[in-house]
Scaffold this motif. Structure first.
Motif, PDB file in Angstrom:
ATOM      1  N   PHE A   1       0.839  -1.202   0.000  1.00  0.00           N
ATOM      2  CA  PHE A   1       0.000   0.000   0.000  1.00  0.00           C
ATOM      3  C   PHE A   1       0.878   1.258   0.000  1.00  0.00           C
ATOM      4  O   PHE A   1       0.652   2.194  -0.775  1.00  0.00           O
ATOM      5  N   ALA A   2       1.886   1.241   0.880  1.00  0.00           N
ATOM      6  CA  ALA A   2       2.760   2.423   0.977  1.00  0.00           C
ATOM      7  C   ALA A   2       3.506   2.643  -0.339  1.00  0.00           C
ATOM      8  O   ALA A   2       3.592   3.779  -0.833  1.00  0.00           O
TER       9      ALA A   2
ATOM     10  N   ARG B   1       1.201   4.067  -2.966  1.00  0.00           N
ATOM     11  CA  ARG B   1       0.886   5.479  -2.800  1.00  0.00           C
ATOM     12  C   ARG B   1       2.074   6.376  -3.108  1.00  0.00           C
ATOM     13  O   ARG B   1       1.915   7.478  -3.606  1.00  0.00           O
ATOM     14  N   LEU B   2       3.269   5.881  -2.764  1.00  0.00           N
ATOM     15  CA  LEU B   2       4.443   6.735  -2.907  1.00  0.00           C
ATOM     16  C   LEU B   2       5.094   6.614  -4.285  1.00  0.00           C
ATOM     17  O   LEU B   2       5.663   7.568  -4.780  1.00  0.00           O
TER      18      LEU B   2
ATOM     19  N   GLY C   1      -0.582  10.810  -3.920  1.00  0.00           N
ATOM     20  CA  GLY C   1      -0.487  10.308  -2.564  1.00  0.00           C
ATOM     21  C   GLY C   1      -0.992  11.262  -1.522  1.00  0.00           C
ATOM     22  O   GLY C   1      -0.805  11.055  -0.337  1.00  0.00           O
TER      23      GLY C   1
END
Lengths: 637, 101
Positions: free
Chosen positions: B21-22, B25-26, B71
Motif C-alpha cells: 500500500f505504501a 501510494r508513494l 499520494g
C-alpha cells in the motif's frame, strides 16, 4: 431514440465565480469544491445526469474565463475546449454560458464572445434571487430575442433552482453527426454570429464592438437601481480600509487559532478516551498472542489513535476557513495584502493559491494555474510549501500541548493559541521573505497590476459548511485508515525486529532496525537537538507529516517499560527538553516533509530542477531555523 | 494451527499489505508497471479461463482524478470517477518580455 444516441455533451462556461461549479454540483449530484471567490476551479471536471425524459446528458465544468484570449493556463483549458482544440476532447455539442445575474455588465461581454464561436448556446442567468433582492429586473424574453439564444433563470444553490435549465436541455435536439462549425453542421440555432479567428482572441475593434453591444443589451433588457450592492459598499468601506481592514484581518486570524485550542479541547479529550478504551479492550482480546497484541496496541492504537485525537482541531480550523470562503471575505484579504505581497515579490493573485495551501500544498500549487505570469507562478509554487498545511496541525498541537502551559495572556488569550498563531505567522513571514529573495535574484522584473473581482458578500449556507466539514473529516479519516495505517504498521515492524540479543539491557527497540537507523541519523541531527526517536519519526513523516506523530507514539510505546503506558504528550514532556521541542516546531515550519508536494511541483513545472531547488532551500532553512532555535533556547534555559 | 503460527501469518499478511500500500501510494507509476508485469503471465493464451479472468481483474485500473497517484488524498479529486485521463499538467513556459522603450 436511445439514451446514448441522444446524449448531449454540454460545457458549462462563464466568468469566474458565477456559479458554474455550484450548477454542476446541482445537476450531477457531485460535490466539487465551491467558494465565493474567483479561481476555485482550475481543471475540467466531468459528470453526467439523467434528464426527466431518461436522456443522458454529459456535463463539463470548465475553469472560469473572462475572455477567449486566455491570460492564464486555466483559461487556456476553457478556450481550447470551447474551440474544439483540446487534445482528445471533442468540442461540446452545446455551451451553457453561466452568467451572474447581478453583474451582467461584466458577464455579457463573454457571452457575446462565446456566441461568435457559432456553437449552440444557452444562457443561464444564475443567482437570479440575489439580483431580485437588489432590485435588478431582467427582461428574459427580450434578452433571449436580442441574443438569439435561449435564456433561463437559475439559482444553483437552491433545491430545484436548475429545473428550468434541465427542462430546456432535455428539449434540445440530438447533435448532428456533421462536424461542428461546418456549414449545415450541428447548429441548433441560426448561425447569425460571425466566425472568429482560430486563436479566439477578439481584435481591438471587435473588443470595442463587444462593449458597445453589451451597453445596448443592458439598456434594452436590464433595469438596475445601482451598479453595486449598497450593503457590500458599506461593509467594504470598513473591511477594505487600509488600517481598519488590516486590523480586522489580523483579529480574524488570531481568533481562529485561539478557537482551534479552546473549542476543540473537550472533543479531543473524548476522542482520546474512546481510543484508549478501545485499545485496551482489543488488546485484552489478543492477550494470548503477544506479538499481535503489540502490533495492535503499540502500533495501530497508540500510533493512529494519537493522530485521530487531532481531528476536532482540524475541523475547527476548517469551519473558519469554509465560512470565510463562502462569505466573500477572502478576495478582500487578497486586496488588502496585495501591496505587501508585491513588495515581497508576489502578487495579489498568489493569495488564493497560498490560502489553499493552508489546507494542503497540492491543491494550492495546482491553483497557481490561475496566475498568468510564469515567473509569478513559479515563485508562488516555490513558497506554497511554507504555508502551514493541515497535516502540520497534529505535530504543532502535540508539541504545544506538551510543552506550552495553558496560561492566559493579557487575561484574554490562551498562550497555546498565541504560539500556534506565531507558528502560522512564521510560515507566512518566511514565504514572503523567500519570495523577496527570489525577486532580488530574478533579472526579469514584472509589472504590477492586480485586477481581481470582489464578489458580493454572502451569508454562508450552513448545509454547505457542514458538508465541507464532513468532506474534510472523510479526507482525514481516509488518510488515517490508508497511508498512515500502512506506515505505522511498517514502523512497528522495523521497531520490533530483530528481537534483542540474549542478555540485552536496553529496551528491545534499541536493538531493532529502526533503533539502528535512528541512531545513525542522530549524529547529523544532534546539533539541532533531535534524539534518535525523532530521527526515526522523520523518515515515514516524509510521506505524510502527521505520520511523525503516529511514529513517535509507536516508538515511545515500544520504548516504554512494561506496564508504563503513558500518553505520547506526557512521554515526550518527560523526556525532551523545551529546546528540543521548539527546535522540532521550527523544523516543521520549513521542512518539505511531504513527497507528494514535491511530486506536484515536478508535474506542474515540468522540471526536476525546481524540485531540487524547493527541497534544497526548504531543508536548508529547516536545519538552520532548528539549529538557531535549539542553541538559543539552550542558552536561555 | 497453533496460536503462535497464526499470529505470524496474520502479522506477515498485515505487514506485506502495508508495504504494498505504501509503495503504491508513494511510487504509483512504478508499482502499476510492476503489477501489470507480474500479472501479465496469467493472461496468456493457454492459461485456464479462471486464471485469465483473475489476472484481468487484478490489473491496475486507469487513474481518474488529476491528483491521483500524488499520494495526498487531500483534495478528494481521486474519488471523482472520470471516463478519461485527467488534464495534462500545465508546465511553466518562460518567454522573454519585450524590452520597454
Amino acid at each position: 431514440m436511445n439514451a446514448v444516441a441522444s446524449s448531449l455533451r454540454i460545457a458549462l462556461v462563464g466568468n469566474p465565480n458565477c456559479g458554474k461549479t455550484a450548477l454542476f454540483n446541482r445537476l450531477t449530484g457531485a460535490h466539487q469544491k465551491v467558494a465565493n471567490y474567483a479561481g476555485v476551479t482550475v481543471e475540467r471536471k466531468e459528470g453526467r445526469f439523467v434528464a426527466p425524459s431518461g436522456r443522458v446528458l454529459q456535463l463539463l465544468d470548465l475553469p472560469g474565463a473572462y475572455s477567449l484570449d486566455a491570460a492564464s493556463p486555466d483559461e487556456a483549458i476553457t478556450r481550447d475546449i470551447c474551440e474544439g482544440r483540446h487534445p482528445g476532447e471533442p468540442a461540446p455539442d452545446l455551451i451553457v454560458c453561466v452568467a451572474d445575474a447581478t453583474n451582467l455588465r461584466l458577464h455579457l461581454r463573454f457571452v457575446l464572445e462565446l456566441k461568435r464561436l457559432g456553437r449552440p448556446m444557452v444562457l443561464a442567468l444564475n443567482m437570479i434571487d440575489a439580483a431580485d433582492k437588489r432590485g435588478i429586473r431582467i427582461d428574459t424574453a427580450a434578452l433571449e430575442s436580442a441574443l438569439g439564444m435561449p435564456v433561463v433563470e437559475t439559482i444553483a444553490v437552491k433545491q430545484g433552482g436548475a429545473a428550468a435549465l434541465v427542462a430546456r436541455l432535455d428539449a434540445m435536439p440530438a447533435p448532428s453527426t456533421a462536424p461542428v462549425g461546418a456549414p449545415g453542421g450541428a447548429m441548433l440555432f441560426p448561425p447569425e454570429a460571425k466566425s472568429i479567428a482560430p486563436s479566439g482572441a477578439p481584435t481591438e475593434a471587435e473588443e470595442n464592438d463587444l462593449h458597445a453591444q453589451v451597453r445596448a443589451l443592458l439598456a434594452a433588457t436590464v433595469t438596475m437601481p445601482r451598479a453595486t450592492s449598497a450593503t457590500d459598499d458599506a461593509i467594504d468601506a470598513v473591511v477594505l480600509h487600509p488600517v481598519a481592514g488590516l486590523a480586522i484581518l489580523a483579529t480574524v486570524m488570531f481568533l481562529i487559532f485561539q478557537a482551534v485550542f479552546s473549542w476543540a479541547a473537550p472533543l479531543q479529550d473524548a476522542v482520546s478516551a474512546a481510543v484508549a478504551a478501545s485499545g485496551a479492550w482489543v488488546g485484552g482480546l489478543l492477550a494470548s498472542m503477544p506479538l499481535l497484541q503489540s502490533l495492535v496496541t503499540d502500533g495501530i492504537f497508540a500510533g493512529l489513535g494519537t493522530v485521530l485525537e487531532f481531528l476536532p482541531q482540524i475541523l475547527v480550523l476548517f469551519l473558519f476557513i469554509l465560512v470565510l470562503e463562502e462569505s466573500g471575505y477572502l478576495p478582500r484579504a487578497a486586496f488588502l495584502l496585495d501591496k505587501l505581497m508585491f513588495k515581497a515579490g508576489l502578487t495579489g493573485r498568489s493569495f488564493i493559491p497560498l490560502l489553499s495551501s493552508f489546507a494542503c500544498a497540492i491543491p494550492g500549487i495546482m491553483a497557481t494555474r490561475s496566475i498568468a505570469d510564469p515567473r509569478d507562478r513559479l515563485t508562488t509554487i516555490l513558497v506554497a510549501p511554507l504555508m502551514t498545511c493541515s497535516a502540520r496541525l497534529p505535530v504543532y498541537t502535540l508539541l504545544i500541548a506538551a510543552f506550552i502551559p495553558r496560561h492566559d495572556v493579557l487575561g484574554v488569550f490562551n498562550l497555546q493559541g498565541v504560539v500556534l498563531f506565531t507558528l502560522y505567522f512564521a510560515g507566512i513571514a518566511s514565504a514572503l521573505a523567500v519570495a523577496w529573495v527570489i525577486k532580488r535574484l530574478r533579472s526579469d522584473k514584472s509589472d504590477h497590476a492586480l485586477i481581481m473581482e470582489l464578489p458580493s458578500y454572502r451569508m454562508p449556507n450552513p448545509r454547505d459548511v457542514l458538508w465541507g466539514l464532513w468532506e474534510r473529516a472523510k479526507i482525514f479519516l481516509r488518510r488515517v485508515g490508508g497511508i498512515l495505517l500502512a506506515l505505522t504498521v511498517l514502523l512497528w515492524f522495523l521497531s520490533s525486529f530483530p528481537a534483542p540479543p540474549d542478555g540485552a539491557t536496553q529496551p528491545p527497540i534499541d536493538y531493532s532496525f529502526a533503533g539502528h537507523i535512528g541512531k545513525w541519523m542522530a549524529v547529523v541531527f544532534a546539533p539541532i537537538g533531535f534524539n534518535w526517536q525523532i530521527c526515526v519519526a522523520l523518515i515515514p513523516g516524509l510521506a505524510a507529516r502527521e505520520v511523525a506523530v503516529s511514529s513517535l507514539a509507536t516508538v515511545y510505546a515500544l520504548s516504554a517499560a512494561d506496564g508504563a503506558d503513558a500518553a505520547l504528550g506526557t512521554a515526550i514532556a518527560a523526556q525532551w527538553s523545551l529546546a528540543t521541542a521548539l527546535s522540532l516546531l521550527a523544523w516543521y515550519v520549513f521542512a518539505p516533509q511531504c513527497m507528494s508536494t514535491l511530486a506536484v511541483i515536478r508535474r506542474e513545472t515540468n522540471s526536476w530542477r525546481n524540485v531540487w531547488i524547493a527541497a534544497g532551500y526548504l531543508f536548508g532553512l529547516a536545519y538552520l531555523a532548528s539549529f538557531v532555535t535549539y542553541q538559543v533556547a539552550r542558552a536561555f534555559a | 494451527m497453533s496460536a503462535s503460527l497464526l499470529q505470524v501469518f496474520v502479522i506477515a499478511a498485515i505487514v506485506a499489505w502495508s508495504a504494498w500500500f505504501a509503495l503504491h501510494r508513494l511510487l504509483p507509476v512504478t508499482t502499476r508497471r510492476l503489477q501489470a508485469r507480474l500479472l501479465a503471465p496469467l493472461d496468456r493464451a493457454g492459461m485456464p479461463a479462471w486464471l485469465r479472468t483473475l489476472g484481468a481483474r487484478l490489473q491496475p485500473k486507469a487513474t481518474t482524478g488529476a491528483s491521483c497517484g500524488d499520494g495526498c488524498s487531500s483534495c478528494g479529486g481521486c474519488s471523482a470517477a472520470q471516463a478519461r485521463p485527467a488534464d495534462a499538467p500545465m508546465p511553466l513556459v518562460f518567454r522573454p518580455r519585450p524590452k520597454a522603450h
